[in-house]
Design a protein around this motif. Structure first.
Motif, PDB file in Angstrom:
ATOM      1  N   GLU A 177       0.852  -1.196   0.000  1.00 24.06           N
ATOM      2  CA  GLU A 177       0.000   0.000   0.000  1.00 24.06           C
ATOM      3  C   GLU A 177       0.887   1.245   0.000  1.00 24.06           C
ATOM      4  O   GLU A 177       1.739   1.404   0.855  1.00 24.06           O
ATOM      5  CB  GLU A 177      -0.922  -0.028   1.233  1.00 24.06           C
ATOM      6  CG  GLU A 177      -1.645   1.273   1.543  1.00 24.06           C
ATOM      7  CD  GLU A 177      -2.455   1.840   0.376  1.00 24.06           C
ATOM      8  OE1 GLU A 177      -3.277   1.123  -0.191  1.00 24.06           O
ATOM      9  OE2 GLU A 177      -2.224   3.037   0.032  1.00 24.06           O
ATOM     10  N   ASN A 226      -9.949   4.799  -1.126  1.00 26.36           N
ATOM     11  CA  ASN A 226     -11.292   5.383  -1.219  1.00 26.36           C
ATOM     12  C   ASN A 226     -12.276   4.607  -0.367  1.00 26.36           C
ATOM     13  O   ASN A 226     -13.272   5.165   0.104  1.00 26.36           O
ATOM     14  CB  ASN A 226     -11.774   5.370  -2.671  1.00 26.36           C
ATOM     15  CG  ASN A 226     -11.577   6.702  -3.345  1.00 26.36           C
ATOM     16  OD1 ASN A 226     -11.083   7.648  -2.738  1.00 26.36           O
ATOM     17  ND2 ASN A 226     -11.965   6.784  -4.603  1.00 26.36           N
ATOM     18  N   SER A 227     -12.006   3.328  -0.193  1.00 28.60           N
ATOM     19  CA  SER A 227     -12.959   2.492   0.544  1.00 28.60           C
ATOM     20  C   SER A 227     -13.187   3.031   1.959  1.00 28.60           C
ATOM     21  O   SER A 227     -14.286   2.928   2.499  1.00 28.60           O
ATOM     22  CB  SER A 227     -12.456   1.044   0.602  1.00 28.60           C
ATOM     23  OG  SER A 227     -12.204   0.569  -0.710  1.00 28.60           O
ATOM     24  N   ALA A 276     -21.959   1.411   1.829  1.00 31.02           N
ATOM     25  CA  ALA A 276     -23.185   0.879   1.232  1.00 31.02           C
ATOM     26  C   ALA A 276     -22.827  -0.175   0.192  1.00 31.02           C
ATOM     27  O   ALA A 276     -21.971   0.073  -0.663  1.00 31.02           O
ATOM     28  CB  ALA A 276     -23.978   2.002   0.581  1.00 31.02           C
ATOM     29  N   ASN A 308      -4.872   7.860  -5.093  1.00 33.79           N
ATOM     30  CA  ASN A 308      -5.320   7.163  -6.320  1.00 33.79           C
ATOM     31  C   ASN A 308      -4.997   8.014  -7.544  1.00 33.79           C
ATOM     32  O   ASN A 308      -5.839   8.744  -8.063  1.00 33.79           O
ATOM     33  CB  ASN A 308      -6.816   6.852  -6.257  1.00 33.79           C
ATOM     34  CG  ASN A 308      -7.123   5.669  -5.360  1.00 33.79           C
ATOM     35  OD1 ASN A 308      -6.206   5.061  -4.802  1.00 33.79           O
ATOM     36  ND2 ASN A 308      -8.380   5.348  -5.207  1.00 33.79           N
ATOM     37  N   ASP A 336      -1.768   5.099 -10.949  1.00 33.06           N
ATOM     38  CA  ASP A 336      -0.489   4.380 -11.113  1.00 33.06           C
ATOM     39  C   ASP A 336      -0.687   2.986 -11.707  1.00 33.06           C
ATOM     40  O   ASP A 336       0.050   2.560 -12.617  1.00 33.06           O
ATOM     41  CB  ASP A 336       0.242   4.208  -9.772  1.00 33.06           C
ATOM     42  CG  ASP A 336       0.454   5.519  -9.031  1.00 33.06           C
ATOM     43  OD1 ASP A 336       0.069   6.575  -9.564  1.00 33.06           O
ATOM     44  OD2 ASP A 336       0.987   5.471  -7.901  1.00 33.06           O
ATOM     45  N   GLU A 370     -11.653  -0.329  -8.702  1.00 27.18           N
ATOM     46  CA  GLU A 370     -11.811   0.886  -9.504  1.00 27.18           C
ATOM     47  C   GLU A 370     -10.998   0.890 -10.782  1.00 27.18           C
ATOM     48  O   GLU A 370     -11.336   1.596 -11.724  1.00 27.18           O
ATOM     49  CB  GLU A 370     -11.334   2.088  -8.685  1.00 27.18           C
ATOM     50  CG  GLU A 370     -12.388   2.769  -7.884  1.00 27.18           C
ATOM     51  CD  GLU A 370     -11.795   3.901  -7.060  1.00 27.18           C
ATOM     52  OE1 GLU A 370     -10.648   4.327  -7.304  1.00 27.18           O
ATOM     53  OE2 GLU A 370     -12.498   4.364  -6.156  1.00 27.18           O
ATOM     54  N   LEU A 383     -18.258  -1.003  -4.149  1.00 24.74           N
ATOM     55  CA  LEU A 383     -17.690  -1.908  -3.147  1.00 24.74           C
ATOM     56  C   LEU A 383     -18.034  -3.354  -3.492  1.00 24.74           C
ATOM     57  O   LEU A 383     -17.197  -4.254  -3.351  1.00 24.74           O
ATOM     58  CB  LEU A 383     -18.214  -1.547  -1.751  1.00 24.74           C
ATOM     59  CG  LEU A 383     -17.697  -0.225  -1.179  1.00 24.74           C
ATOM     60  CD1 LEU A 383     -18.429   0.123   0.112  1.00 24.74           C
ATOM     61  CD2 LEU A 383     -16.189  -0.280  -0.928  1.00 24.74           C
TER      62      LEU A 383
HETATM   63  C1  LIG Z   1     -16.675   9.750  -0.345  1.00 29.16           C
HETATM   64  C2  LIG Z   1     -16.912   8.435  -1.030  1.00 29.16           C
HETATM   65  C3  LIG Z   1     -18.038   7.680  -0.708  1.00 29.16           C
HETATM   66  C4  LIG Z   1     -18.277   6.471  -1.377  1.00 29.16           C
HETATM   67  N1  LIG Z   1     -19.322   5.697  -0.949  1.00 29.16           N
HETATM   68  C5  LIG Z   1     -19.494   4.459  -1.491  1.00 29.16           C
HETATM   69  C6  LIG Z   1     -20.453   3.560  -0.961  1.00 29.16           C
HETATM   70  O1  LIG Z   1     -21.101   3.823   0.060  1.00 29.16           O
HETATM   71  N2  LIG Z   1     -20.608   2.356  -1.581  1.00 29.16           N
HETATM   72  C7  LIG Z   1     -19.855   1.986  -2.665  1.00 29.16           C
HETATM   73  O2  LIG Z   1     -20.049   0.897  -3.208  1.00 29.16           O
HETATM   74  N3  LIG Z   1     -18.879   2.800  -3.147  1.00 29.16           N
HETATM   75  C8  LIG Z   1     -18.681   4.013  -2.576  1.00 29.16           C
HETATM   76  N4  LIG Z   1     -17.670   4.819  -3.047  1.00 29.16           N
HETATM   77  C9  LIG Z   1     -16.848   4.305  -4.163  1.00 29.16           C
HETATM   78  C10 LIG Z   1     -15.827   3.321  -3.567  1.00 29.16           C
HETATM   79  O3  LIG Z   1     -14.931   4.043  -2.779  1.00 29.16           O
HETATM   80  C11 LIG Z   1     -15.034   2.582  -4.591  1.00 29.16           C
HETATM   81  O4  LIG Z   1     -15.842   1.984  -5.544  1.00 29.16           O
HETATM   82  C12 LIG Z   1     -14.213   1.466  -3.895  1.00 29.16           C
HETATM   83  O5  LIG Z   1     -13.786   1.862  -2.639  1.00 29.16           O
HETATM   84  C13 LIG Z   1     -13.020   1.148  -4.723  1.00 29.16           C
HETATM   85  O6  LIG Z   1     -12.229   0.226  -4.033  1.00 29.16           O
HETATM   86  P1  LIG Z   1     -10.772  -0.110  -4.565  1.00 29.16           P
HETATM   87  O7  LIG Z   1     -10.233  -1.104  -3.624  1.00 29.16           O
HETATM   88  O8  LIG Z   1     -10.816  -0.388  -6.009  1.00 29.16           O
HETATM   89  O9  LIG Z   1      -9.980   1.277  -4.443  1.00 29.16           O
HETATM   90  P2  LIG Z   1      -9.460   2.042  -3.154  1.00 29.16           P
HETATM   91  O10 LIG Z   1     -10.274   1.713  -1.957  1.00 29.16           O
HETATM   92  O11 LIG Z   1      -9.353   3.466  -3.529  1.00 29.16           O
HETATM   93  O12 LIG Z   1      -8.007   1.435  -2.902  1.00 29.16           O
HETATM   94  C14 LIG Z   1      -6.948   1.699  -3.777  1.00 29.16           C
HETATM   95  C15 LIG Z   1      -5.668   1.720  -2.959  1.00 29.16           C
HETATM   96  O13 LIG Z   1      -4.545   1.650  -3.834  1.00 29.16           O
HETATM   97  C16 LIG Z   1      -3.500   2.432  -3.281  1.00 29.16           C
HETATM   98  N5  LIG Z   1      -2.534   2.766  -4.329  1.00 29.16           N
HETATM   99  C17 LIG Z   1      -2.667   3.645  -5.343  1.00 29.16           C
HETATM  100  N6  LIG Z   1      -1.558   3.677  -6.096  1.00 29.16           N
HETATM  101  C18 LIG Z   1      -0.692   2.786  -5.546  1.00 29.16           C
HETATM  102  C19 LIG Z   1       0.639   2.384  -5.851  1.00 29.16           C
HETATM  103  N7  LIG Z   1       1.297   2.911  -6.892  1.00 29.16           N
HETATM  104  N8  LIG Z   1       1.244   1.464  -5.058  1.00 29.16           N
HETATM  105  C20 LIG Z   1       0.577   0.917  -3.992  1.00 29.16           C
HETATM  106  N9  LIG Z   1      -0.681   1.274  -3.648  1.00 29.16           N
HETATM  107  C21 LIG Z   1      -1.309   2.191  -4.422  1.00 29.16           C
HETATM  108  C22 LIG Z   1      -4.238   3.640  -2.742  1.00 29.16           C
HETATM  109  O14 LIG Z   1      -3.466   4.330  -1.791  1.00 29.16           O
HETATM  110  C23 LIG Z   1      -5.486   2.993  -2.152  1.00 29.16           C
HETATM  111  O15 LIG Z   1      -5.306   2.666  -0.791  1.00 29.16           O
HETATM  112  C24 LIG Z   1     -17.404   6.024  -2.396  1.00 29.16           C
HETATM  113  C25 LIG Z   1     -16.250   6.762  -2.676  1.00 29.16           C
HETATM  114  C26 LIG Z   1     -15.994   7.940  -1.998  1.00 29.16           C
HETATM  115  C27 LIG Z   1     -14.738   8.693  -2.302  1.00 29.16           C
END
Ligand SMILES: Cc1cc2nc3c(=O)[nH]c(=O)nc-3n(C[C@H](O)[C@H](O)[C@H](O)COP(=O)(O)OP(=O)(O)OC[C@H]3O[C@@H](n4cnc5c(N)ncnc54)[C@H](O)[C@@H]3O)c2cc1C
Length: 484
Positions: free
Chosen positions: A34, A44-45, A51, A235, A238, A452, A468
């Motif tokens: 991470e 973002n999670s 939800a 995010n 990368d 994402e 999510l």
């Molecule tokens: C305010 C807000 C409210 C939301 N509410 C909801 C909801 O209630 N329900 C829902 O379904 N969705 C919701 N979403 C959308 C949801 O956040 C995303 O769909 C989901 O969290 C994406 O998960 P992920 O694991 O793909 O990405 P993320 O949770 O964003 O995780 C990506 C991770 O990768 C890391 N990263 C990035 N680049 C690198 C790198 N080069 N090397 C190592 N690590 C790296 C980042 O630091 C981050 O920790 C919301 C988003 C926001 C911002």
């Protein structure tokens, strides 16, 4: 630290933890890298409401994985697969990849049970997805379940579960590139500082490019560099950049994103304390005007869950990328206190429409005319926030299709908003197993993806709570494939 990893997961959000758990449960030694420091865990999670949209058979079915509700006065209609699929197709204008859509919907319910078994806690979201009507809590909009403690609770549960299951998590580990053999197989990653970490497979779950203003303006278009970012500043696209460099196929709506009405006074990137409380989702019960004092969207086109993710872009297109949500006293109780009464809310109040316009600094004459015309156009019978009540306007443009009530009960209250970007829709193409495909449609050996940074599911808009679930369903698949 051991170099003997089977699977490396890049990015510690929901998709990353799901991929890591799934790989682990299939026998792999898993390292999750991470980029952010531990204080910014969860991507973002962490910022979400937690939800999660899932197929279910009604209250008895969700009772299998949610905490017992405090009341039995609950009306929760089943949400069958056809309805979830229909909602996904409808809001994405029929463009969501059919195969990925079937998997997302078809595995949603089983994935909720899997997450629950891993240690994630869920509850019925009375506070954001139900209204009390005639003494009963009626859930609406196909979305009823969320994690206990929202995104903060979800990430705490994921971290604890990762530790319990022997997944090694390394914070401050910025992955900058993929290690590839001469034959094109991915066999590890390169970290900032030059360190190489090898593994048999790499799962990219490092999010979209929403926090990268250069990529935003390059892909989403002019003006998007100025949007406020609702979530993590880490995010920056990368994973997409390094996958494309390794030959991955770009996929999905690269000029599209999820963006919402967001407090105009918010900071440029997410606030770890307030998280999603800076969202302004109550607009179906009022009107939204721009700096010229004119309405520009159908505030009542559908339940908030089906419009909020595309209305941020509408705000971005207005003069100064600004707008104001306007309500009168009789609907203030319907605005979620977590959003509209949170500390630091940008808010304006007046006993007159003229006074409100002055406070907002918008065109006073036009604003008063907008409200008068709107009030004259309101028709329909009983107002009911829990159903699409058909209480609409006649003769104004844009129409308001549901929940239209006159603004006639002072004080008038307005909330200045701007566009807050949530996540980007474009990403890499995966096959149903989670393998990343190259531009010829062949799986890139050793490279997998989820969350994402996968393209193809969301276009133009998004059914609330799907991100999510998608991260969990495809993270679970990608982890399993990577372990194999
Ligand atoms: C305010 C807000 C409210 C939301 N509410 C909801 C909801 O209630 N329900 C829902 O379904 N969705 C919701 N979403 C959308 C949801 O956040 C995303 O769909 C989901 O969290 C994406 O998960 P992920 O694991 O793909 O990405 P993320 O949770 O964003 O995780 C990506 C991770 O990768 C890391 N990263 C990035 N680049 C690198 C790198 N080069 N090397 C190592 N690590 C790296 C980042 O630091 C981050 O920790 C919301 C988003 C926001 C911002």
């Amino acid at each position: 630290m051991s170099d003997n990893w089977d699977v490396i997961v890049v990015g510690g959000g929901n998709a990353g933890f799901c991929a890591a758990q799934s790989a682990r449960e299939h026998g792999a030694r898993v390292l999750l890298l991470e980029k952010a420091p531990r204080e910014w865990a969860g991507g973002n999670s962490y910022f979400t409401a937690g939800a999660m949209r899932t197929v279910h058979d009604g209250l008895d079915d969700v009772a299998a994985f949610v905490e017992p509700p405090a009341t039995d006065r609950v009306d929760l209609d089943p949400y069958p697969a056809e309805e979830f699929l229909g909602d996904l197709r409808r809001v994405t204008d029929g463009r969501a990849d059919p195969e990925l859509s079937e998997i997302l919907v078809g595995e949603s319910r089983a994935t909720m049970s899997w997450l629950h078994e891993l240690g994630l806690r869920f509850e019925l979201m009375f506070h954001r997805q139900a209204y009390e009507v005639d003494g009963r809590f009626r859930f609406w909009g196909g979305l009823a379940v969320g994690t206990v403690g929202g995104g903060k609770g979800m990430i705490a549960d994921h971290l604890a579960a990762a530790e319990r299951h022997g997944i090694t998590v390394r914070f401050g580990a910025h992955v900058t590139g993929l290690l590839t053999t001469a034959g094109g197989e991915v066999r590890g990653v390169r970290l900032a500082g030059g360190e190489h970490v090898e593994a048999r497979g790499v799962v990219l779950t490092s999010g979209g490019f929403e926090a990268n203003p250069a990529m935003r303006s390059a892909y989403l278009g002019p003006g998007w560099d100025l949007a406020l970012v609702r979530g993590t500043p880490y995010n920056t696209g990368d994973g997409i950049t390094m996958a494309l460099a390794a030959g991955a196929q770009p996929c999905g709506h690269f000029s599209g994103c999820h963006s919402v009405a967001w407090d105009s006074g918010a900071r440029p990137t997410g606030d770890r304390d307030l998280t999603n409380q800076l969202t302004r989702g109550g607009y179906p019960f009022g009107i939204v005007v721009n700096a010229n004092g004119e309405r520009f969207v159908d505030e009542g086109a559908d339940f908030r869950n089906y419009t909020y993710a595309k209305y941020g872009a509408e705000i971005l297109r207005q003069p100064g990328s600004r707008a104001a949500q306007v309500f009168d006293a009789k609907v203030l109780d319907l605005l979620r206190p977590e959003e509209y009464q949170a500390p630091g809310v940008t808010r304006v109040e007046s006993d007159t429409l003229e006074g409100l316009a002055k406070e907002l600094g918008i065109d006073e004459t036009r604003f008063v005319r907008t409200v008068e015309e709107f009030n004259r156009s309101v028709s329909g019978e009983r107002f009911n926030p829990a159903v699409k009540d058909g209480k609409h306007t006649d003769g104004v443009r844009p129409v308001k299709s549901n929940w239209a009530q006159r603004l006639d009960s002072p004080p008038y209250v307005a909330f200045p908003v701007t566009c807050g970007i949530t996540f980007t829709f474009g990403g890499v193409r995966i096959d149903p197993t989670g393998a990343v495909l190259d531009t010829a449609g062949r799986a890139i050996p050793g490279l997998f993806a989820a969350g994402e940074l996968v393209g193809g599911l969301f276009f133009f808009n998004y059914p609330g709570g799907s991100g999510l679930t998608a991260g969990a369903v495809f993270g679970r698949r990608a982890g399993r494939t990577a372990a194999a």
